[in-house]
Design a protein around this motif. Structure first.
Motif, PDB file in Angstrom:
ATOM      1  N   PRO A  61       0.835  -1.090   0.304  1.00  0.00           N
ATOM      2  CA  PRO A  61      -0.061  -0.336  -0.237  1.00  0.00           C
ATOM      3  C   PRO A  61       0.794   1.540  -0.529  1.00  0.00           C
ATOM      4  CG  PRO A  61       0.225  -1.223   2.130  1.00  0.00           C
ATOM      5  CD  PRO A  61       0.378  -2.184   1.096  1.00  0.00           C
ATOM      6  N   TYR A  62       2.248   0.825   0.446  1.00  0.00           N
ATOM      7  CA  TYR A  62       2.934   2.205   0.540  1.00  0.00           C
ATOM      8  C   TYR A  62       3.603   2.540  -0.971  1.00  0.00           C
ATOM      9  CZ  TYR A  62       2.081   1.673   5.423  1.00  0.00           C
ATOM     10  OH  TYR A  62       1.413   1.120   5.902  1.00  0.00           O
ATOM     11  N   LYS A  96       3.305   6.019  -2.875  1.00  0.00           N
ATOM     12  CA  LYS A  96       4.024   7.045  -2.427  1.00  0.00           C
ATOM     13  C   LYS A  96       5.940   6.798  -2.217  1.00  0.00           C
ATOM     14  CE  LYS A  96       0.637   7.284   1.290  1.00  0.00           C
ATOM     15  NZ  LYS A  96      -0.201   7.301   2.767  1.00  0.00           N
ATOM     16  N   ASN A  97       5.880   6.028  -2.516  1.00  0.00           N
ATOM     17  CA  ASN A  97       6.862   5.438  -2.643  1.00  0.00           C
ATOM     18  C   ASN A  97       7.669   6.006  -3.926  1.00  0.00           C
ATOM     19  OD1 ASN A  97       9.030   4.624  -0.675  1.00  0.00           O
ATOM     20  ND2 ASN A  97       9.130   2.074  -1.781  1.00  0.00           N
ATOM     21  N   LEU A  98       6.832   5.341  -4.808  1.00  0.00           N
ATOM     22  CA  LEU A  98       7.452   6.269  -6.451  1.00  0.00           C
ATOM     23  C   LEU A  98       7.627   7.764  -6.323  1.00  0.00           C
ATOM     24  CD1 LEU A  98       4.788   3.524  -8.244  1.00  0.00           C
ATOM     25  CD2 LEU A  98       7.954   3.905  -7.740  1.00  0.00           C
ATOM     26  N   ALA A  99       5.942   8.314  -5.586  1.00  0.00           N
ATOM     27  CA  ALA A  99       6.328   9.263  -5.679  1.00  0.00           C
ATOM     28  C   ALA A  99       7.375  10.814  -5.204  1.00  0.00           C
ATOM     29  CB  ALA A  99       4.760  10.236  -4.582  1.00  0.00           C
ATOM     30  N   LEU A 100       7.999  10.087  -4.041  1.00  0.00           N
ATOM     31  CA  LEU A 100       9.136  10.469  -3.267  1.00  0.00           C
ATOM     32  C   LEU A 100      10.113   9.896  -4.591  1.00  0.00           C
ATOM     33  CD1 LEU A 100      10.946  10.992  -1.259  1.00  0.00           C
ATOM     34  CD2 LEU A 100      10.859   9.204  -0.217  1.00  0.00           C
ATOM     35  N   ILE A 101      10.281   8.928  -5.278  1.00  0.00           N
ATOM     36  CA  ILE A 101      11.682   8.835  -5.905  1.00  0.00           C
ATOM     37  C   ILE A 101      11.335   9.803  -6.982  1.00  0.00           C
ATOM     38  CG2 ILE A 101      12.686   7.235  -8.393  1.00  0.00           C
ATOM     39  CD1 ILE A 101      11.605   5.751  -5.593  1.00  0.00           C
ATOM     40  N   GLU A 102      10.191   9.810  -7.133  1.00  0.00           N
ATOM     41  CA  GLU A 102       9.739  10.882  -8.961  1.00  0.00           C
ATOM     42  C   GLU A 102      10.472  12.244  -8.453  1.00  0.00           C
ATOM     43  OE1 GLU A 102       6.060  10.943 -10.115  1.00  0.00           O
ATOM     44  OE2 GLU A 102       5.906   8.702 -11.370  1.00  0.00           O
ATOM     45  N   ARG A 157      14.999   0.105  -3.740  1.00  0.00           N
ATOM     46  CA  ARG A 157      15.600  -0.316  -2.777  1.00  0.00           C
ATOM     47  C   ARG A 157      15.195   1.385  -2.356  1.00  0.00           C
ATOM     48  NH1 ARG A 157      18.246   1.496   1.162  1.00  0.00           N
ATOM     49  NH2 ARG A 157      19.700   1.013   1.499  1.00  0.00           N
ATOM     50  N   ARG A 158      14.491   0.598  -1.148  1.00  0.00           N
ATOM     51  CA  ARG A 158      13.915   2.142  -0.472  1.00  0.00           C
ATOM     52  C   ARG A 158      14.619   2.360   0.883  1.00  0.00           C
ATOM     53  NH1 ARG A 158       8.018   0.016   1.539  1.00  0.00           N
ATOM     54  NH2 ARG A 158       7.323  -0.556  -0.511  1.00  0.00           N
ATOM     55  N   LEU A 159      14.327   3.680   0.692  1.00  0.00           N
ATOM     56  CA  LEU A 159      15.284   4.587   1.432  1.00  0.00           C
ATOM     57  C   LEU A 159      14.690   4.618   3.490  1.00  0.00           C
ATOM     58  CD1 LEU A 159      15.654   8.369  -0.395  1.00  0.00           C
ATOM     59  CD2 LEU A 159      18.069   5.807  -0.164  1.00  0.00           C
ATOM     60  N   LYS A 173       6.524  17.703   2.137  1.00  0.00           N
ATOM     61  CA  LYS A 173       4.677  17.937   1.459  1.00  0.00           C
ATOM     62  C   LYS A 173       4.874  17.822   0.137  1.00  0.00           C
ATOM     63  CE  LYS A 173       5.552  21.562   5.416  1.00  0.00           C
ATOM     64  NZ  LYS A 173       5.568  23.410   5.831  1.00  0.00           N
ATOM     65  N   GLN A 174       5.531  17.769  -1.134  1.00  0.00           N
ATOM     66  CA  GLN A 174       5.120  18.188  -1.995  1.00  0.00           C
ATOM     67  C   GLN A 174       4.345  16.506  -1.789  1.00  0.00           C
ATOM     68  OE1 GLN A 174       8.368  18.625  -4.722  1.00  0.00           O
ATOM     69  NE2 GLN A 174       8.928  20.950  -3.403  1.00  0.00           N
ATOM     70  N   VAL A 175       5.182  15.496  -1.361  1.00  0.00           N
ATOM     71  CA  VAL A 175       5.223  14.132  -1.194  1.00  0.00           C
ATOM     72  C   VAL A 175       3.462  13.583  -1.344  1.00  0.00           C
ATOM     73  CG1 VAL A 175       4.781  11.554  -0.606  1.00  0.00           C
ATOM     74  CG2 VAL A 175       6.889  12.832  -1.522  1.00  0.00           C
TER      75      VAL A 175
END
Length: 79
Positions: free
Chosen positions: A4-5, A8-14, A49-51, A72-74
């Motif tokens: 489910p995350y 959000k992870n993809l948005a952060l990576i982008e 890999r996740r941070l 905040k952008q994510v």
């Protein structure tokens, strides 16, 4: 079943990739600033890999960007 995350992870990576590119950093430049191999950056940016939180803070610092603004952008992007 996907995590489910993942979104959000993809948005952060982008955002991290966009910031790195906007600042003119190559993966190898960022890796050197973090004291990591270039493959570390490639795996993060490729979603392999996740941070963790500490790594994210170091990543943002190496780019010279505010980690709070990135988060905040994510949140805004995922709202």
């Amino acid at each position: 079943m996907p995590s489910p995350y993942r979104a959000k992870n993809l948005a952060l990576i982008e955002l991290l990739v966009a910031e790195r590119a906007r600042l003119g950093f190559l993966q190898k430049d960022l890796a050197a600033a973090l004291g990591k191999p270039q493959s570390f950056i490639a795996k993060v940016e490729g979603g392999e890999r996740r941070l963790d939180v500490a790594e994210f803070l170091d990543y943002a610092a190496a780019l010279g960007v505010d980690p709070i603004k990135l988060l905040k952008q994510v949140v805004k992007k995922r709202a």
